[in-house]
Scaffold this active site. Structure first.
Site, PDB file in Angstrom:
ATOM      1  N   HIS A 110     -25.964  65.690 -95.838  1.00 53.39           N
ATOM      2  CA  HIS A 110     -25.496  64.426 -95.256  1.00 53.39           C
ATOM      3  C   HIS A 110     -24.298  64.642 -94.335  1.00 53.39           C
ATOM      4  CE1 HIS A 110     -22.110  63.737 -98.164  1.00 53.39           C
ATOM      5  NE2 HIS A 110     -22.904  64.330 -99.025  1.00 53.39           N
ATOM      6  N   ASP A 143     -21.955  62.147 -93.512  1.00 54.34           N
ATOM      7  CA  ASP A 143     -20.765  61.318 -93.775  1.00 54.34           C
ATOM      8  C   ASP A 143     -19.895  61.956 -94.853  1.00 54.34           C
ATOM      9  OD1 ASP A 143     -22.839  60.760 -95.697  1.00 54.34           O
ATOM     10  OD2 ASP A 143     -21.696  59.023 -96.383  1.00 54.34           O
ATOM     11  N   ASP A 157     -18.035  68.582 -98.590  1.00 54.28           N
ATOM     12  CA  ASP A 157     -19.106  67.700 -99.069  1.00 54.28           C
ATOM     13  C   ASP A 157     -19.432  66.752 -97.927  1.00 54.28           C
ATOM     14  OD1 ASP A 157     -20.713  65.839-100.310  1.00 54.28           O
ATOM     15  OD2 ASP A 157     -19.197  65.122-101.716  1.00 54.28           O
ATOM     16  N   GLU A 164     -24.569  58.681 -97.088  1.00 50.93           N
ATOM     17  CA  GLU A 164     -24.965  59.115 -98.441  1.00 50.93           C
ATOM     18  C   GLU A 164     -23.961  58.643 -99.471  1.00 50.93           C
ATOM     19  OE1 GLU A 164     -25.142  61.829-101.963  1.00 50.93           O
ATOM     20  OE2 GLU A 164     -23.484  61.403-100.629  1.00 50.93           O
ATOM     21  N   GLU A 165     -22.681  58.712 -99.091  1.00 50.42           N
ATOM     22  CA  GLU A 165     -21.598  58.459-100.051  1.00 50.42           C
ATOM     23  C   GLU A 165     -21.498  56.997-100.486  1.00 50.42           C
ATOM     24  OE1 GLU A 165     -20.045  60.748-101.503  1.00 50.42           O
ATOM     25  OE2 GLU A 165     -19.870  62.498-100.213  1.00 50.42           O
ATOM     26  N   ASP A 196     -26.238  69.853-101.591  1.00 49.57           N
ATOM     27  CA  ASP A 196     -25.195  68.832-101.742  1.00 49.57           C
ATOM     28  C   ASP A 196     -24.672  68.812-103.168  1.00 49.57           C
ATOM     29  OD1 ASP A 196     -23.494  66.735-101.273  1.00 49.57           O
ATOM     30  OD2 ASP A 196     -25.053  65.192-101.352  1.00 49.57           O
ATOM     31  N   HIS A 237     -14.029  64.917-103.013  1.00 46.53           N
ATOM     32  CA  HIS A 237     -13.559  63.527-103.077  1.00 46.53           C
ATOM     33  C   HIS A 237     -12.068  63.478-103.440  1.00 46.53           C
ATOM     34  CE1 HIS A 237     -17.874  61.680-103.587  1.00 46.53           C
ATOM     35  NE2 HIS A 237     -17.837  62.707-102.760  1.00 46.53           N
TER      36      HIS A 237
HETATM   37 ZN   LIG Z   1     -22.293  64.971-100.947  1.00 43.42          ZN
END
Ligand SMILES: [Zn+2]
Length: 366
Positions: A73, A75, A103, A136-137, A160, A341
């Site tokens: 992904h 984003d 990520d 995706e997030e 991922d 994150h």
């Molecule tokens: Zn991810």
């Protein structure tokens, strides 16, 4: 096994990670991928999804091999307004003011490097689609909005996941989200509280009676949002709260959901509160058997690039859930992203190299 170019994949990563791309605002990363594809005259397709795009690079191969899909992904989570990518001899990290976005840009960089390697090696391979999803997030929106008729692949590798490169997620949970709206009766809290029915006290009793946190090794639940009340001198009439439930086992998820509904119904009826429950299935879980051909494919690839394969179950969902739900057999593979994150996020350079080598090996061992 053709060699990957370490400096090149690091350069791709650094450039990609420096681009801010919160969910639905992936435009600049998409342009980067588009420019990459156009320079090399590769087949590039763009698919509108909400206000952004999913994009795909396709390599035409020889016949007689299974078409493959690779997915990552574009984003990232926030904060990512301005990303200062720092590095030392071993890793990439940030100045601590933003996430790094390993990520999932580590995977995007690995795919671009793998395409370069395959393209220049002249090695024979089947058809390969590289899909880059948006948003995706924020609920796997890109993959949910992608029409799978756009790929011929029945087998996919999503890159991922955190953990050492070589680790494959073979099971991930089913997930549902419930929103509960409670309606009591407003009254002046000082003059005639007995005429009111408080939605806040009802919610407190309901939530206190619900199963909480980890239910068993495969099942979890959490009340994550609550919203209600207007003033201290009013008995609260309206309140809403939200919770999620996850389980690797569909039956356990159904049983947990039924238990929650029964608690809500019994407390609200006792307190004469009106409760409206709406349930949304976020995604289906999956579980891949060790005897599946995708596992033997993965093991052949791991042997080719001399990376030790390992297996794990996940408590979280990814684009892999959506692909499996749509009958494309998919594994989620680690790219080595760490502390994702958070603003402490980093990635080892060696993991970028290994991820790219893994992609090349998966294509060549098909
Ligand atoms: Zn991810």
């Amino acid at each position: 096994m053709p060699e990957i170019k370490k400096e090149r994949v690091e350069k791709y990563f650094k450039e990609l990670a420096s681009i801010s791309s919160p969910s639905w605002e992936e435009g600049k990363v998409i342009s980067y991928i588009e420019n990459y594809a156009k320079k090399r005259k590769l087949t590039f397709k763009k698919f509108q999804c909400g206000k952004s795009f999913n994009v795909m690079i396709s390599l035409k191969g020889i016949s007689g091999k299974d078409p493959l899909l690779f997915a990552a992904h574009t984003d990232t989570v926030t904060p990512c307004d301005s990303i200062k990518v720092m590095e030392d001899s071993k890793r990439f990290f940030t100045d601590g003011k933003s996430i790094l976005g390993g990520d999932d840009k580590a995977a995007v960089a690995a795919f671009l490097e793998a395409i370069d390697v395959i393209y220049k090696s002249g090695e024979k391979h089947g058809d390969v689609d590289f899909l880059f999803t948006c948003a995706e997030e924020v609920g796997l929106c890109g993959m949910k909005g992608f029409d799978i008729k756009n790929t011929r692949a029945k087998k996919a590798f999503v890159f991922d996941s955190d953990g050492t490169v070589g680790s494959a997620t073979v099971a991930a949970p089913y997930q549902i989200v419930m929103q509960i709206s409670l309606k009591g009766k407003a009254a002046h809290a000082g003059m005639e509280p007995e005429k009111g029915i408080s939605a806040i006290y009802a919610a407190a009793e309901i939530i206190n009676s619900l199963p909480q946190g980890r239910i068993d090794s495969e099942t979890t639940t959490n009340v994550g949002k609550i919203n209600g009340g207007t003033a201290n001198n009013i008995v609260t009439e309206n309140l809403t709260f939200e919770l999620e439930c996850r389980s690797l086992d569909k039956k356990k998820l159904d049983a947990l959901t039924a238990k929650i509904v029964s608690v809500i119904k019994s407390v609200s009826s006792k307190r004469k509160i009106k409760a409206v429950i709406s349930t949304d299935r976020e995604y289906s879980g999956y579980s891949i058997s060790q005897n599946d051909s995708i596992i033997s494919h993965f093991e052949r690839a791991a042997a080719l690039c001399k990376i030790k394969p390992s297996y794990k179950k996940s408590g979280g969902g990814s684009d892999t859930n959506i692909l499996n739900e749509r009958k494309i057999k998919a594994l989620n593979l680690s790219v080595g992203m760490s502390k994702v994150h958070t603003t402490d996020e980093f990635i080892m350079k060696s993991d970028l190299h290994k991820s790219a080598a893994m992609v090349v090996s998966l294509i060549l061992s098909n």
